[in-house]
Design a protein around this motif. Structure first.
Motif, PDB file in Angstrom:
ATOM      1  N   TYR A   1       0.843  -1.189   0.000  1.00  0.00           N
ATOM      2  CA  TYR A   1       0.000   0.000   0.000  1.00  0.00           C
ATOM      3  C   TYR A   1       0.881   1.242   0.000  1.00  0.00           C
ATOM      4  N   PRO A   2       0.409   2.341  -0.555  1.00  0.00           N
ATOM      5  CA  PRO A   2       1.219   3.570  -0.575  1.00  0.00           C
ATOM      6  C   PRO A   2       1.360   4.152   0.828  1.00  0.00           C
TER       7      PRO A   2
ATOM      8  N   ASN B   1       0.449   0.334   8.070  1.00  0.00           N
ATOM      9  CA  ASN B   1       1.358  -0.298   9.025  1.00  0.00           C
ATOM     10  C   ASN B   1       1.384  -1.803   8.759  1.00  0.00           C
ATOM     11  N   ASP B   2       2.591  -2.337   8.534  1.00  0.00           N
ATOM     12  CA  ASP B   2       2.752  -3.783   8.301  1.00  0.00           C
ATOM     13  C   ASP B   2       1.829  -4.283   7.190  1.00  0.00           C
TER      14      ASP B   2
ATOM     15  N   LEU C   1      -8.290   3.666   7.018  1.00  0.00           N
ATOM     16  CA  LEU C   1      -8.779   4.850   6.313  1.00  0.00           C
ATOM     17  C   LEU C   1      -9.991   5.366   7.071  1.00  0.00           C
ATOM     18  N   TRP C   2      -9.979   6.657   7.451  1.00  0.00           N
ATOM     19  CA  TRP C   2     -11.102   7.131   8.249  1.00  0.00           C
ATOM     20  C   TRP C   2     -11.427   8.602   8.006  1.00  0.00           C
TER      21      TRP C   2
END
Length: 429
Positions: A350-351, A380-381, A386-387
């Motif tokens: 993921y970016p 993270n990991d 996303l919020w």
């Protein structure tokens, strides 16, 4: 002196009579309060009603065949499938093919919801059925496509339900636009279950299509403006119905049904009273308009006017803005999730920042409508969160809104106007 008094009294009487005739003139909403917007021809709304009739015909036949006195479309779409198993759903989708083709045409046409439809005409045009159940039908079709391994087709059908919802808000009142919000909710739920099965190209294609759909959302102030004319039309219909009632009590089944002498005496004054009601409502809406499109965090719940605070209908309409903001934010999250999936499938990770998704996977990164700021994101990991800050406007670091007294996710993580916490993608509903 007496001559002057008689002259003054005569002028006053004539003026009063002229004003009385003018005030009691028949109500003409189109002429006095502005004409309804010109509808496109052909209008996708008319095709939508045609699709509804076609799909309803199929559903009614399934109801008759299965001898179930229930809403057939709802039961076909039920997750449990207790009444209609998967092979029956497949038959329903196949037999509803003509209706879905009509619906597909409707989504590609210029679309405007009529600003006012009398309830009697509305019921006959949609045959007592809510248009939002067309979105439910699309999710049934999406489920069927996914069961056949066509996950891209299933995701596109889910997007059709979202587009149907956004189209329903075009030239719509707030009240009718809320039906569109319900359509979007059906589509989002179906779409989120398909994302993991998409290829990078498919996910990117859908992200860009959803971006285009989101860009066509009307401003809340436009829907409030439509409420003024719809409200005037509704009152006009009610007044005309009262004026057309028979005055002879013998023409009614019971004496209680007949209008009282006092009511009959007051009917000629109905037009004057109605005009005042309409203008008072319009003034309250006009006071609300400057606050209708400001960023959610800096909005005022009600304008300062005391008259406005007493107008419960307008206050209720303003409160409905929450549902449109919530729907737009969750659709923006779906768009970002599609782009994130495409990025992960392409690069293996993921970016670090959402800005890396543009322009390859989508045009522009959508914002958090509750904050008028970028959507919050953390990776993270090889996992991400996303919020949105949610209706309270406070960033809780991705802590989802949660009602711990509930056990079902549909109620435990339901986002309400007074919720505290964040709207987290794939958790909040």
């Amino acid at each position: 002196m007496n001559r002057k008094l008689r002259l003054f009294a005569g002028i006053s009487l004539v003026t009063t009579l002229i004003y009385g005739v003018w005030a009691l003139r028949p109500l003409n909403v189109e002429g006095e309060f502005g004409p309804s917007p010109t509808l496109p021809s052909p209008n996708g709304y008319d095709e939508l009603l045609k699709a509804h009739r076609q799909i309803l015909t199929v559903s009614t036949e399934f109801e008759r065949r299965n001898k179930q006195a229930v809403d057939p479309l709802l039961e076909i779409g039920s997750p449990e499938g207790k009444i209609y198993p998967s092979h029956v759903r497949a038959q329903w989708v196949e037999q509803s093919k003509e209706g879905f083709e009509t619906l597909d045409r409707a989504l590609k046409m210029p679309f405007q919801f009529p600003v006012f439809i009398p309830k009697s005409e509305y019921d006959s045009r949609v045959e007592g059925y809510h248009i939002r159940f067309l979105a439910k039908g699309l999710t049934v079709k999406s489920d069927h496509q996914a069961s056949q391994g066509d996950h891209f087709g299933a995701a596109k059908t889910a997007l059709d339900a979202i587009q149907l919802g956004v189209n329903m808000t075009h030239n719509s009142t707030v009240s009718d636009g809320l039906n569109g919000v319900a359509c979007e909710a059906y589509g989002r739920r179906a779409l989120t279950t398909r994302i993991a099965f998409l290829t990078p190209a498919q996910a990117s294609h859908l992200a860009k299509r959803l971006e285009s759909i989101n860009a066509n959302r009307p401003k809340f102030s436009h829907m409030l403006e439509r409420e003024k004319l719809a409200h005037a039309h509704e009152i006009e219909v009610q007044i005309k119905a009262q004026l057309q009632k028979p005055t002879n009590p013998s023409e009614y089944q019971t004496a209680q049904d007949a209008p009282s002498p006092l009511t009959r005496l007051a009917l000629p004054f109905a037009n004057a009273i109605t005009r005042r009601q309409i203008r008072a409502f319009d003034e309250s809406i006009d006071e609300a308009l400057p606050y209708a499109d400001v960023a959610w965090a800096s909005r005022k719940v009600t304008p300062p006017s005391a008259e406005h605070k007493e107008n419960l209908l307008v206050v209720k309409l303003l409160g409905s803005r929450f549902f449109f903001e919530k729907s737009a934010t969750m659709a923006n999250q779906c768009q970002i999730r599609l782009a994130l999936h495409a990025h992960k499938k392409t690069t293996g990770a993921y970016p670090q920042r959402l800005e890396e998704l543009s322009p390859r996977y989508m045009g522009q990164v959508p914002t958090d409508t509750f904050a008028a700021a970028p959507m919050r994101y953390m990776v993270n990991d090889n996992r991400y969160r996303l919020w949105s800050v949610g209706p309270d406007g406070h960033d809780d670091g991705g802590r989802a809104i949660e009602d711990k007294t509930k056990t079902q996710s549909e109620s435990r993580y339901l986002v309400r106007p007074d919720s505290t916490g964040d709207i987290v993608a794939n958790i909040s509903v």
